[in-house]
Design a protein around this motif. Structure first.
Motif, PDB file in Angstrom:
ATOM      1  N   LYS A   1     -14.519  16.266  42.843  1.00  9.33           N
ATOM      2  CA  LYS A   1     -13.338  15.307  42.399  1.00  9.33           C
ATOM      3  C   LYS A   1     -13.666  14.090  43.413  1.00  9.33           C
ATOM      4  O   LYS A   1     -13.634  12.991  42.725  1.00  9.33           O
ATOM      5  N   GLU A   2     -14.096  14.272  44.473  1.00 10.20           N
ATOM      6  CA  GLU A   2     -14.289  13.184  45.513  1.00 10.20           C
ATOM      7  C   GLU A   2     -15.524  12.354  45.273  1.00 10.20           C
ATOM      8  O   GLU A   2     -15.558  10.862  45.292  1.00 10.20           O
ATOM      9  N   LEU A   3     -16.583  12.911  44.765  1.00  8.77           N
ATOM     10  CA  LEU A   3     -17.677  12.247  44.390  1.00  8.77           C
ATOM     11  C   LEU A   3     -17.596  11.248  42.906  1.00  8.77           C
ATOM     12  O   LEU A   3     -17.853  10.088  42.992  1.00  8.77           O
ATOM     13  N   TYR A   4     -16.605  11.794  42.157  1.00  8.36           N
ATOM     14  CA  TYR A   4     -16.357  11.049  41.041  1.00  8.36           C
ATOM     15  C   TYR A   4     -15.410   9.908  41.503  1.00  8.36           C
ATOM     16  O   TYR A   4     -15.590   8.592  41.319  1.00  8.36           O
ATOM     17  N   GLN A   5     -14.609   9.898  42.489  1.00  7.42           N
ATOM     18  CA  GLN A   5     -13.715   8.927  42.994  1.00  7.42           C
ATOM     19  C   GLN A   5     -14.668   7.809  43.712  1.00  7.42           C
ATOM     20  O   GLN A   5     -14.332   6.666  43.534  1.00  7.42           O
ATOM     21  N   LEU A   6     -15.753   8.390  44.464  1.00 13.06           N
ATOM     22  CA  LEU A   6     -16.459   7.323  45.206  1.00 13.06           C
ATOM     23  C   LEU A   6     -17.423   6.486  44.008  1.00 13.06           C
ATOM     24  O   LEU A   6     -17.431   5.237  44.286  1.00 13.06           O
ATOM     25  N   ARG A   7     -17.726   7.150  43.140  1.00  8.82           N
ATOM     26  CA  ARG A   7     -18.496   6.402  42.072  1.00  8.82           C
ATOM     27  C   ARG A   7     -17.471   5.288  41.612  1.00  8.82           C
ATOM     28  O   ARG A   7     -17.692   4.239  41.288  1.00  8.82           O
ATOM     29  N   LYS A   8     -16.504   5.685  41.306  1.00  7.17           N
ATOM     30  CA  LYS A   8     -15.414   4.556  40.807  1.00  7.17           C
ATOM     31  C   LYS A   8     -15.166   3.877  41.574  1.00  7.17           C
ATOM     32  O   LYS A   8     -15.097   2.606  41.102  1.00  7.17           O
ATOM     33  N   THR A   9     -15.012   3.955  42.912  1.00 10.22           N
ATOM     34  CA  THR A   9     -14.685   2.899  43.957  1.00 10.22           C
ATOM     35  C   THR A   9     -15.974   1.818  43.986  1.00 10.22           C
ATOM     36  O   THR A   9     -16.000   0.687  44.042  1.00 10.22           O
ATOM     37  N   LEU A  10     -17.307   2.361  43.760  1.00  7.92           N
ATOM     38  CA  LEU A  10     -18.394   1.900  44.012  1.00  7.92           C
ATOM     39  C   LEU A  10     -18.433   0.619  42.559  1.00  7.92           C
ATOM     40  O   LEU A  10     -18.784  -0.344  42.932  1.00  7.92           O
ATOM     41  N   VAL A  11     -18.203   1.090  41.619  1.00  6.40           N
ATOM     42  CA  VAL A  11     -18.201   0.406  40.325  1.00  6.40           C
ATOM     43  C   VAL A  11     -17.161  -0.728  40.390  1.00  6.40           C
ATOM     44  O   VAL A  11     -17.416  -1.712  40.090  1.00  6.40           O
ATOM     45  N   SER A  12     -15.950  -0.439  40.906  1.00  9.53           N
ATOM     46  CA  SER A  12     -14.900  -1.283  40.875  1.00  9.53           C
ATOM     47  C   SER A  12     -14.778  -2.183  41.836  1.00  9.53           C
ATOM     48  O   SER A  12     -14.340  -3.350  41.687  1.00  9.53           O
ATOM     49  N   GLN A  13     -15.475  -1.954  42.897  1.00  7.29           N
ATOM     50  CA  GLN A  13     -15.837  -3.101  44.097  1.00  7.29           C
ATOM     51  C   GLN A  13     -17.211  -3.559  44.105  1.00  7.29           C
ATOM     52  O   GLN A  13     -17.700  -3.527  45.240  1.00  7.29           O
TER      53      GLN A  13
ATOM     54  N   PRO B   1     -25.747  -6.344  48.469  1.00  2.00           N
ATOM     55  CA  PRO B   1     -27.246  -6.020  48.219  1.00  2.00           C
ATOM     56  C   PRO B   1     -27.263  -4.413  48.312  1.00  2.00           C
ATOM     57  O   PRO B   1     -28.282  -3.648  48.066  1.00  2.00           O
ATOM     58  N   THR B   2     -26.315  -3.659  48.972  1.00  2.00           N
ATOM     59  CA  THR B   2     -26.235  -2.142  49.253  1.00  2.00           C
ATOM     60  C   THR B   2     -25.834  -1.329  48.003  1.00  2.00           C
ATOM     61  O   THR B   2     -26.024  -0.059  48.118  1.00  2.00           O
ATOM     62  N   TYR B   3     -25.432  -2.246  46.887  1.00  2.57           N
ATOM     63  CA  TYR B   3     -24.937  -1.391  45.752  1.00  2.57           C
ATOM     64  C   TYR B   3     -25.930  -0.451  45.355  1.00  2.57           C
ATOM     65  O   TYR B   3     -25.522   0.612  45.009  1.00  2.57           O
ATOM     66  N   PRO B   4     -27.307  -0.906  44.863  1.00  2.20           N
ATOM     67  CA  PRO B   4     -27.935   0.002  44.421  1.00  2.20           C
ATOM     68  C   PRO B   4     -28.591   1.352  45.318  1.00  2.20           C
ATOM     69  O   PRO B   4     -28.756   2.479  44.900  1.00  2.20           O
ATOM     70  N   LEU B   5     -28.521   1.042  46.605  1.00  2.00           N
ATOM     71  CA  LEU B   5     -28.707   2.114  47.648  1.00  2.00           C
ATOM     72  C   LEU B   5     -27.564   3.007  47.707  1.00  2.00           C
ATOM     73  O   LEU B   5     -27.907   4.368  47.483  1.00  2.00           O
ATOM     74  N   VAL B   6     -26.273   2.662  47.414  1.00  2.00           N
ATOM     75  CA  VAL B   6     -25.184   3.602  47.603  1.00  2.00           C
ATOM     76  C   VAL B   6     -25.054   4.340  46.251  1.00  2.00           C
ATOM     77  O   VAL B   6     -24.837   5.534  46.290  1.00  2.00           O
ATOM     78  N   GLU B   7     -25.528   3.492  45.166  1.00  2.00           N
ATOM     79  CA  GLU B   7     -25.675   4.313  43.725  1.00  2.00           C
ATOM     80  C   GLU B   7     -26.647   5.359  43.904  1.00  2.00           C
ATOM     81  O   GLU B   7     -26.366   6.491  43.317  1.00  2.00           O
ATOM     82  N   ALA B   8     -27.646   5.085  44.418  1.00  2.00           N
ATOM     83  CA  ALA B   8     -28.818   6.152  44.666  1.00  2.00           C
ATOM     84  C   ALA B   8     -28.344   7.390  45.173  1.00  2.00           C
ATOM     85  O   ALA B   8     -28.698   8.487  44.953  1.00  2.00           O
ATOM     86  N   GLU B   9     -27.574   6.986  46.490  1.00  2.00           N
ATOM     87  CA  GLU B   9     -26.937   8.171  47.309  1.00  2.00           C
ATOM     88  C   GLU B   9     -26.001   9.047  46.402  1.00  2.00           C
ATOM     89  O   GLU B   9     -25.921  10.350  46.581  1.00  2.00           O
TER      90      GLU B   9
ATOM     91  N   GLU C   1     -18.274   7.824  54.170  1.00  2.00           N
ATOM     92  CA  GLU C   1     -18.612   6.804  55.284  1.00  2.00           C
ATOM     93  C   GLU C   1     -19.101   5.620  54.897  1.00  2.00           C
ATOM     94  O   GLU C   1     -18.477   4.549  55.303  1.00  2.00           O
ATOM     95  N   LEU C   2     -20.128   5.629  54.068  1.00  2.45           N
ATOM     96  CA  LEU C   2     -20.581   4.325  53.656  1.00  2.45           C
ATOM     97  C   LEU C   2     -19.683   3.460  52.949  1.00  2.45           C
ATOM     98  O   LEU C   2     -19.807   2.404  53.075  1.00  2.45           O
ATOM     99  N   VAL C   3     -19.022   4.131  51.904  1.00  4.36           N
ATOM    100  CA  VAL C   3     -17.928   3.400  51.192  1.00  4.36           C
ATOM    101  C   VAL C   3     -16.841   2.783  51.984  1.00  4.36           C
ATOM    102  O   VAL C   3     -16.359   1.832  51.623  1.00  4.36           O
ATOM    103  N   GLY C   4     -16.600   3.361  53.086  1.00  5.68           N
ATOM    104  CA  GLY C   4     -15.375   2.965  53.820  1.00  5.68           C
ATOM    105  C   GLY C   4     -15.926   1.898  54.709  1.00  5.68           C
ATOM    106  O   GLY C   4     -15.257   1.121  55.018  1.00  5.68           O
ATOM    107  N   VAL C   5     -17.260   1.814  55.287  1.00  5.90           N
ATOM    108  CA  VAL C   5     -17.805   0.853  56.197  1.00  5.90           C
ATOM    109  C   VAL C   5     -18.429  -0.363  55.721  1.00  5.90           C
ATOM    110  O   VAL C   5     -18.289  -1.518  56.295  1.00  5.90           O
ATOM    111  N   ILE C   6     -19.131   0.051  54.556  1.00  7.59           N
ATOM    112  CA  ILE C   6     -19.911  -0.988  54.139  1.00  7.59           C
ATOM    113  C   ILE C   6     -19.371  -2.396  53.782  1.00  7.59           C
ATOM    114  O   ILE C   6     -19.573  -3.581  54.083  1.00  7.59           O
TER     115      ILE C   6
ATOM    116  N   LEU D   1     -29.370   0.426  55.228  1.00  4.60           N
ATOM    117  CA  LEU D   1     -28.188   1.613  55.574  1.00  4.60           C
ATOM    118  C   LEU D   1     -28.346   2.160  56.940  1.00  4.60           C
ATOM    119  O   LEU D   1     -28.058   3.278  56.911  1.00  4.60           O
ATOM    120  N   GLU D   2     -28.730   1.456  57.951  1.00  4.74           N
ATOM    121  CA  GLU D   2     -28.815   1.906  59.004  1.00  4.74           C
ATOM    122  C   GLU D   2     -27.878   1.312  59.852  1.00  4.74           C
ATOM    123  O   GLU D   2     -27.697   0.191  60.186  1.00  4.74           O
TER     124      GLU D   2
END
Length: 576
Positions: free
Chosen positions: A150-162, A168-176, A215-220, A278-279
């Motif tokens: 469920k959280e993975l689905y919510q994280l992808r939704k957050t990534l797409v909406s924001q 430039p980190t969008y494709p890297l987070v999407e790959a994660e 963590e990435l979605v929270g700080v990036i 992502l360092e």
């Protein structure tokens, strides 16, 4: 002979009874051990393994699940059908051997049975522990499926909406996220295949990935906004401000602010590259340090602005005060010339004047440097401000030194005036003492008093002659005046005491004359006292007079003395 036989019989009976008792105790011990082993066997049979095996039938019987179930089921069946029978047979055989008193064989059989029971207990405990671990892994998989999916689905939704916030980190987070989803599919596949342990490891890996993505979605977004937008805007503002201030007359090159701005931009670019990779180790600390350094650059610009306002406001006052000190020093040089002509200047006053001249020279040089710096526009205003502050401190120090110098030089004039006033007073006082002694009814003035008056007159004349010599040595003059003042105080007290004694002696003898005719001794004593008075021995005259009056009127001397004191006090008040 008969007693010996009886003893032997009794001994045999005792031994037999002891053997029977020992046999009974040993049999009781072994029967108790047989009961204990049977209880342990029943405890093994009452283990919850059948119930745990029943739970496993609800799961897909494939792969690892089927292998573990078959192994545990076979082990349990073997324990119940084979090992339990072996234990029962061994215990039954041991009971029969006990009835036949085969204690050694019973011990051997029970030891072997106990070892077998211990092995079965260990096996059962190991099976239960393994089943419990397997159940925990299975329950963990259920929790991971419920939560992480469920959280993975919510994280992808957050990534797409924001998506813009991630830059430039969008494709890297999407790959994660894609990697986490792949791990979730792997976990589900292993779970369906019954590979619970492998599925559990995959689930742990999935949870770690989800935590990392969270963590990435929270700080990036915050890091990207701060580094890519806020810090860049601040650096652009610094560049623009640097250019505008230079055009407005600020000398910023010596401060090296532009170099620091470019270094800050390089650090910002490095932070942005770390975001793109992502360092994030110590990233927030480095970002905050850069932000703090940029704030210090803004503070440096504000310092220059404030310094310029300060210089414009304060330097006009400094220049005006500097002009006044120039005029003051000119007058002070003239005053110093007059002082040198009138007084012998001591080393301290001369050193203070030289310090004033040095301070004035330093002050003029500072003001000149400030004027040149302002006209050339080559120094930052913060440095000019420091020079202005130094000039103000020099002005304050010069004013304090000048005030001390004036106090010291005025003290010379004050000392001269005080000594001259005292000198005139001493001259008048000596004349008054001379007239007072001449007017008094004193037959003879004591020689030592006259000598002291002549010596005092010489001292006053010597002091008066010091003021005829220029320049004045005020140190010597003041010291001499102190000596004269002390001598004059003593002389004044002696004159007063002498006049009081003479007056008292005169009135005392006049009053005592009324008793002259009483007898010849009184007449002779008073005649002697009058002769002493006329020859200046006033103390002796007083003693004789007081002795005579003491015979006829004891209170008279005290009354006469009081009357004399009051009369003298009245005269002193009239003179004042």
């Amino acid at each position: 002979m008969d007693y010996g036989l009886y003893g032997i019989l009794i001994g045999i009976i005792v031994i037999a009874l002891g053997a029977m008792l020992a046999s009974m105790l040993i049999r009781r011990k072994y029967y108790q051990k047989i009961d204990d082993l049977d209880i342990r066997k029943q405890s093994i049979l009452s283990a919850s393994i059948p119930a745990e095996l029943q739970k496993f039938k609800q799961w897909p019987m494939e792969g690892e699940t089927k292998e573990k179930f078959d192994r545990w089921h076979q082990s349990w069946d073997e324990l119940v059908s084979v090992h339990t029978g072996q234990i029962d047979e061994s215990l039954y055989r041991s009971e029969e051997d006990l009835d036949k008193y085969r204690f050694l064989k019973v011990k051997s059989d029970l030891d072997a049975t106990e070892q077998l029971i211990e092995e079965l207990e260990t096996m059962v405990h190991a099976m239960l522990d393994e089943m419990d671990e397997f159940n925990q892994h299975h329950d963990s998989l259920l929790d991971i499926v419920k939560k992480d999916e469920k959280e993975l689905y919510q994280l992808r939704k957050t990534l797409v909406s924001q998506n813009n916030a991630f830059g430039p980190t969008y494709p890297l987070v999407e790959a994660e996220i894609a990697a986490a989803e792949a791990k979730r599919n792997e976990m589900m596949t292993l779970k369906q295949e019954g590979q619970v342990s492998d599925a559990f490891l995959a689930g742990q890996d999935l949870s770690a990935k989800v935590t990392h993505i969270r963590e990435l979605v929270g700080v990036i977004p915050q890091f990207v906004r701060t580094v890519q937008v806020d810090l860049r805007q601040q650096l652009n503002q610094l560049r623009s401000g640097h250019k505008e201030m230079q055009m407005d007359g600020y000398a910023l090159e010596p401060l090296g602010l532009m170099e620091e701005i470019e270094q800050a931009e390089d650090r910002r670019q490095t932070l942005m590259e770390r975001i793109e990779r992502l360092e994030f180790d110590h990233f927030e600390t480095d970002m905050q340090q850069l932000s703090s350094d940029i704030d210090q650059l803004f503070e440096a610009f504000r310092t220059e602005v404030d310094a310029r306002q300060y210089v414009k406001k304060e330097f006009a006052t400094v220049r005006e005060r500097d002009e006044k000190t120039t005029e003051l020093m000119t007058r002070l040089n003239e005053e110093m010339s007059r002082l040198i002509s009138n007084y012998e200047i001591n080393a301290r006053v001369g050193e203070e004047f030289e310090q004033l001249e040095r301070e004035r020279t330093t002050l003029s040089a500072n003001v000149h440097d400030i004027e040149q710096a302002l006209s050339a526009q080559m120094l930052p205003f913060s440095l000019v401000k420091s020079k202005v502050q130094e000039a103000k401190r020099s002005l304050d120090q010069f004013a304090a030194m000048h005030e001390r110098f004036i106090e010291n030089t005025n003290s010379l004039r004050k000392e001269e005036l005080e000594v001259r006033n005292k000198l005139e007073g001493w001259k008048r006082e000596l004349s008054a003492h001379r007239r007072l002694l001449a007017k008094s009814a004193m037959p003879v003035v004591p020689n030592d008093l006259m000598n002291d008056m002549r010596q005092l007159q010489k001292s006053v004349q010597s002091l008066d002659e010091q003021f005829e010599k220029a320049p004045f040595n005020m140190t010597y003059i003041v010291g001499l005046s102190h000596d004269i003042e002390e001598t004059m105080d003593n002389f004044r007290d002696r004159v007063k005491a002498l006049l009081r004694q003479v007056t008292y002696a005169e009135q005392l003898l006049q009053y005592a004359n009324r008793y002259r005719r009483r007898d010849n001794e009184v007449h002779i004593a008073l005649t002697l006292a009058e002769n002493k008075f006329l020859h200046g021995e006033y103390g002796t005259a007083v003693e004789i007079g007081e002795r005579v009056l003491g015979r006829f009127d004891e209170a008279a001397p005290r009354q006469i003395r009081q009357r004399v004191e009051k009369g003298i006090e009245h005269q002193e008040l009239l003179r004042k």
